[in-house]
Design a protein around this motif. Structure first.
Motif, PDB file in Angstrom:
ATOM      1  N   ALA A 194      -6.788  18.131  -6.121  1.00  0.00           N
ATOM      2  CA  ALA A 194      -6.684  17.254  -4.959  1.00  0.00           C
ATOM      3  C   ALA A 194      -7.154  17.997  -3.723  1.00  0.00           C
ATOM      4  CB  ALA A 194      -5.239  16.787  -4.770  1.00  0.00           C
TER       5      ALA A 194
ATOM      6  N   ARG B  86      -0.681  10.473  -3.471  1.00  0.00           N
ATOM      7  CA  ARG B  86      -0.300  11.105  -2.215  1.00  0.00           C
ATOM      8  C   ARG B  86       1.030  10.508  -1.779  1.00  0.00           C
ATOM      9  NH1 ARG B  86      -3.179  12.636   2.948  1.00  0.00           N
ATOM     10  NH2 ARG B  86      -1.844  12.001   4.684  1.00  0.00           N
TER      11      ARG B  86
ATOM     12  N   ILE C 290      -2.593  10.392 -10.058  1.00  0.00           N
ATOM     13  CA  ILE C 290      -2.490  11.362  -8.970  1.00  0.00           C
ATOM     14  C   ILE C 290      -2.194  10.563  -7.706  1.00  0.00           C
ATOM     15  CG2 ILE C 290      -3.633  13.197  -7.690  1.00  0.00           C
ATOM     16  CD1 ILE C 290      -3.311  13.797 -10.639  1.00  0.00           C
TER      17      ILE C 290
ATOM     18  N   PHE D  86      -9.800  13.279  -4.543  1.00  0.00           N
ATOM     19  CA  PHE D  86      -9.477  13.841  -5.846  1.00  0.00           C
ATOM     20  C   PHE D  86     -10.784  14.174  -6.555  1.00  0.00           C
ATOM     21  CE2 PHE D  86      -8.372  12.758 -10.406  1.00  0.00           C
ATOM     22  CZ  PHE D  86      -7.539  13.847 -10.621  1.00  0.00           C
TER      23      PHE D  86
ATOM     24  N   ASP E 203     -11.293   8.513  -4.047  1.00  0.00           N
ATOM     25  CA  ASP E 203     -10.202   8.420  -3.077  1.00  0.00           C
ATOM     26  C   ASP E 203      -9.208   7.324  -3.428  1.00  0.00           C
ATOM     27  OD1 ASP E 203     -11.574   6.091  -2.492  1.00  0.00           O
ATOM     28  OD2 ASP E 203     -12.179   6.713  -0.479  1.00  0.00           O
TER      29      ASP E 203
ATOM     30  N   TYR F 188       1.079  14.949  -9.302  1.00  0.00           N
ATOM     31  CA  TYR F 188       0.524  14.510 -10.588  1.00  0.00           C
ATOM     32  C   TYR F 188       1.679  14.067 -11.474  1.00  0.00           C
ATOM     33  CZ  TYR F 188      -0.905  15.177 -15.446  1.00  0.00           C
ATOM     34  OH  TYR F 188      -1.107  15.023 -16.782  1.00  0.00           O
TER      35      TYR F 188
ATOM     36  N   GLN G 249      -0.919  19.588  -3.961  1.00  0.00           N
ATOM     37  CA  GLN G 249      -1.212  19.999  -2.595  1.00  0.00           C
ATOM     38  C   GLN G 249      -0.001  19.762  -1.689  1.00  0.00           C
ATOM     39  OE1 GLN G 249      -3.609  21.527  -1.061  1.00  0.00           O
ATOM     40  NE2 GLN G 249      -5.319  21.435  -2.495  1.00  0.00           N
TER      41      GLN G 249
ATOM     42  N   GLY H 136      -5.307  15.714   1.206  1.00  0.00           N
ATOM     43  CA  GLY H 136      -4.553  14.753   0.420  1.00  0.00           C
ATOM     44  C   GLY H 136      -5.171  13.382   0.275  1.00  0.00           C
TER      45      GLY H 136
ATOM     46  N   VAL I 270       0.681  15.856  -2.482  1.00  0.00           N
ATOM     47  CA  VAL I 270      -0.009  15.168  -3.566  1.00  0.00           C
ATOM     48  C   VAL I 270       0.611  15.593  -4.887  1.00  0.00           C
ATOM     49  CG1 VAL I 270      -2.207  14.754  -4.728  1.00  0.00           C
ATOM     50  CG2 VAL I 270      -2.146  15.065  -2.242  1.00  0.00           C
TER      51      VAL I 270
END
Length: 341
Positions: free
Chosen positions: A113, A92, A90, A120, A133, A82, A338, A117, A80
């Motif tokens: 996160a 995945r 954000i 959020f 999500d 940013y 993540q 994954g 994940v």
């Protein structure tokens, strides 16, 4: 906790990547309370087709690490990220499928996160804790401390709960936990370690640094107690905990270094400390290290700076290299929230 502080310079965000390993000597320790800080982590991406590294046996023969049935499954590259921008998305990332947006990290950059994954969590300016999500979102708690970039919520290792801090004037702040659907909100104890919480894979321990960067505290969910980690005098980021909560990946500071603005660091020289003994744990990886994450099975993932892309180096519990993965060039300046699998 005194939440007053260092407002970031106007060009602070643009200069973060260029100053990853160069920090000016300033006698400023207190974090910025209301600074709107773009929260970036150093980019690290995983490529699923990377081969396992090879090590040498005592007789010099090359042997593949992790080829037995007991070996952990290599990382696939699901993570994940940013990306700073107009809405700070954000997303995945999954090899073969690309990016899937799961949220926006807007004011005041208090977000995280989930380990799986898919979800959020973020805190709004008026103190609402939200979970989304990418297609749905819900307010799961109100009255959260807001406006302090380092007071990030954190997900439990099973991605079912979120821990956060409510509004409080106490240095020893109460810690709240709520289910991801908004049920079961409860106070679990108090801790001085309120900034950039990390939650261990065993589900028992959380660690964070203080709002004035003077140490790291480990909170025990079973006993409800908070203990100062040994061996860490000053720190302004906690990135990860070992599965048993004993070892912490942290950004330690010298007495002359600034405390920072409370946002996620673009990159930092990671230090691993045994919080019980205070001893430093070696990180046997060459190159310019920019952070490290513990996986749930005890492997350590170390990020290494690269000119065109960064590299992810996976080590076993004994420090032996198992895997190397290169991040795609397009994610080089994105933050990693993540490592999913």
């Amino acid at each position: 906790m005194k939440r007053t502080a260092l407002p970031p310079a106007a060009d602070a965000t643009a200069g973060r990547a260029a100053t990853i390993l160069a920090t000016p000597a300033l006698k400023l320790r207190v974090l910025s309370g209301l600074a709107l800080v773009p929260a970036l982590l150093t980019p690290v991406l995983l490529t699923p087709d990377a081969a396992l590294a090879r090590t040498a046996t005592s007789d010099g023969a090359a042997t593949a690490v992790g080829t037995t049935s007991a070996a952990p499954k290599p990382l696939e590259g699901v993570a994940v990220y940013y990306k700073e921008g107009k809405v700070n998305p954000i997303s995945r990332y999954e090899p073969g499928k690309g990016f899937t947006k799961i949220g926006n990290a807007d004011f005041p950059y208090q977000f995280s996160a989930s380990p799986d994954g898919t979800k959020f969590a973020w805190i709004t300016e008026d103190g609402r804790l939200n979970v989304g999500d990418g297609s749905t979102e819900k307010v799961v708690a109100k009255g959260a401390a807001a406006g302090f970039p380092c007071l990030t919520p954190v997900w439990s290792p099973d991605s079912a709960q979120v821990a956060y801090f409510p509004k409080s004037n106490a240095d020893n702040s109460p810690l709240m936990v709520v289910n991801a659907d908004g049920t079961g909100a409860r106070k679990v104890g108090k801790t001085f370690g309120v900034c950039h919480l990390a939650w261990s894979a065993d589900g028992r321990h959380l660690a964070g640094y203080t709002g004035e960067t003077d140490g790291v505290y480990v909170f025990d969910m079973q006993t409800g107690t908070s203990v100062r980690a040994k061996g860490i005098k000053l720190a302004n980021h906690v990135q990860s905990l070992s599965p048993d909560g004993r070892k912490v990946v942290v950004h330690t500071l010298s007495p002359e270094a600034p405390g920072g603005d409370g946002g996620w660091p673009v990159g930092f020289r990671p230090t691993i400390v045994d919080t019980v003994t205070g001893k430093k744990v070696p990180i046997p990886v060459k190159g310019t290290k920019m952070g490290a994450f513990y996986l749930a099975d005890g492997r350590l993932v170390v990020r290494v700076l690269g000119r065109t892309h960064n590299t992810l180096v996976v080590l076993d519990s004994a420090g032996r290299e198992l895997q190397r993965l290169a991040e795609p060039a397009q994610t080089r300046n994105q933050g990693l929230l993540q490592i999913v699998r």
